[in-house]
Design an enzyme around this catalytic site. Structure first.
Site, PDB file in Angstrom:
ATOM      1  N   LYS A   1      41.907  37.776  45.710  1.00  0.00           N
ATOM      2  CA  LYS A   1      40.863  36.737  45.645  1.00  0.00           C
ATOM      3  C   LYS A   1      41.144  35.488  46.468  1.00  0.00           C
ATOM      4  O   LYS A   1      40.545  34.437  46.239  1.00  0.00           O
ATOM      5  CB  LYS A   1      40.526  36.332  44.197  1.00  0.00           C
ATOM      6  CG  LYS A   1      40.303  37.450  43.234  1.00  0.00           C
ATOM      7  CD  LYS A   1      39.476  38.581  43.786  1.00  0.00           C
ATOM      8  CE  LYS A   1      38.021  38.212  43.983  1.00  0.00           C
ATOM      9  NZ  LYS A   1      37.318  39.364  44.650  1.00  0.00           N
TER      10      LYS A   1
ATOM     11  N   HIS B   1      47.680  43.632  48.931  1.00  0.00           N
ATOM     12  CA  HIS B   1      47.961  42.511  48.024  1.00  0.00           C
ATOM     13  C   HIS B   1      49.433  42.526  47.607  1.00  0.00           C
ATOM     14  O   HIS B   1      49.841  41.762  46.731  1.00  0.00           O
ATOM     15  CB  HIS B   1      47.108  42.602  46.756  1.00  0.00           C
ATOM     16  CG  HIS B   1      45.642  42.400  46.985  1.00  0.00           C
ATOM     17  ND1 HIS B   1      45.153  41.453  47.853  1.00  0.00           N
ATOM     18  CD2 HIS B   1      44.545  42.991  46.431  1.00  0.00           C
ATOM     19  CE1 HIS B   1      43.824  41.502  47.839  1.00  0.00           C
ATOM     20  NE2 HIS B   1      43.438  42.418  46.988  1.00  0.00           N
TER      21      HIS B   1
ATOM     22  N   SER C   1      38.430  32.694  40.607  1.00  0.00           N
ATOM     23  CA  SER C   1      37.814  33.821  41.294  1.00  0.00           C
ATOM     24  C   SER C   1      38.322  35.155  40.713  1.00  0.00           C
ATOM     25  O   SER C   1      37.542  36.100  40.514  1.00  0.00           O
ATOM     26  CB  SER C   1      38.137  33.729  42.790  1.00  0.00           C
ATOM     27  OG  SER C   1      37.511  34.762  43.505  1.00  0.00           O
TER      28      SER C   1
END
Ligand code: A3P
Length: 290
Positions: A42, A103, A133
């Site tokens: 995010k 990620h 988020s």
């Protein structure tokens, strides 16, 4: 049905299907021409992916209307049971140079990226907007663990219990390695403040030199408004039972400072005190407003 439990790899909680496929993921050997975009979830991954893809294709607007982002830019560690081809299966079918997203915290990035001196772009977003988020995303994305109530979610974030682990360690570890490993370290807030300056920064890192008109077009095609309306960028291809768009859209708000609407004064104080403690050994210039 889909909310995957977490399994730790080297102390980092990862969705079980990633952990179960760990040997293959960590053995992935990129080509030296491959480019890695790394983020904590995010932080602005999709935005930077779109900028990079357009830069690599000289701002060709058709590129932004090609296959949706997850197929154009594979997610290194996510694979089946993803709803569309992804991860290693997809990467193996593509010819380098590829743009790959991850990620993973830096210590879990497959060693081949460093051995082959691949370019790596890292995008970081201030902790408060990042957690907000992520909270909305975890509600709408039915593959992520149940986020539970906001107050408890803040503690999970501070404790590094969310998928892909601690935000604090993630942003710090890439920061500390950025010079040695030639990582381009970007901030979401800088992109919001002056997208053209950041697009040019990425262009230089990629050793490209595009005309002013092309740069302007890329800035326009990657504005929040354009990407929100672009089905090839806004993840509307993900089926409703995975991304429940009645809860939140992937392109949700796209601003700096939305945290103000979520943190109570007490939560904000607690978060700030903990932040000072966790970030005391580095000075990364995060901004919570612009
Ligand atoms: P919000 O939930 O705050 O709106 P990621 O791609 O890493 O999952 O990050 C998603 C976040 O980046 C979402 O934040 C999304 O709206 C925002 N985002 C995506 N494209 C953007 C753009 N072109 N401009 C600004 N924000 C963008």
């Amino acid at each position: 049905l889909y909310r995957f439990p977490l399994i730790k790899i080297n102390g980092i909680p990862l969705m079980c299907h990633i952990a179960n496929n760990w040997n293959s993921i960590s053995a992935f050997l990129p080509d030296p021409s491959d480019l890695l975009i790394a983020t904590y979830p995010k932080a602005g991954t999709t935005w930077v992916q779109e900028i990079v893809d357009l830069l690599l294709h000289n701002g060709d607007a058709e590129v932004a209307r090609r296959a949706p982002t997850p197929q154009r830019i594979p997610f290194l560690e996510i694979h089946s049971p993803a709803p569309i081809p992804a991860g290693l299966d997809l990467l193996e079918k593509m010819d380098p140079p590829r743009v790959i997203k991850t990620h993973l915290p830096i210590q879990l990035v497959p060693k081949g990226f460093w051995e082959n001196k691949c370019k790596v772009i890292y995008v970081a977003r201030n902790a408060k907007d990042n957690i907000v988020s992520y909270y909305h995303f975890d509600q709408m994305n039915k593959t992520q663990p149940e986020p539970g109530p906001w107050d408890g979610y803040i503690h999970k974030f501070m404790n590094g219990e969310l998928p892909w682990g601690s935000w604090y360690n993630h942003v710090k570890d890439y920061w500390l390695e950025r010079e040695k490993k030639n990582i381009l370290y970007l901030f979401y807030e800088d992109l919001k403040e002056n997208p053209r300056r950041e697009v040019e920064r990425i262009m230089h890192y990629l050793d490209l030199s595009l005309s002013d008109d092309v740069i302007s077009r890329i800035v326009e095609l990657t504005s929040f408004k354009s990407m929100k309306e672009n089905p090839m960028a806004n993840y509307s291809c993900i089926p409703e039972e995975i991304f429940d768009k009645s809860i939140s859209l992937f392109m949700r708000k796209g601003v700096v400072g939305d945290w103000i609407n979520h943190f109570s004064p007490a939560q904000n104080q607690l978060f700030d005190e903990d932040y000072k403690r966790q970030m005391k050994d580095v000075n990364i210039p995060f901004r919570t407003k612009i």
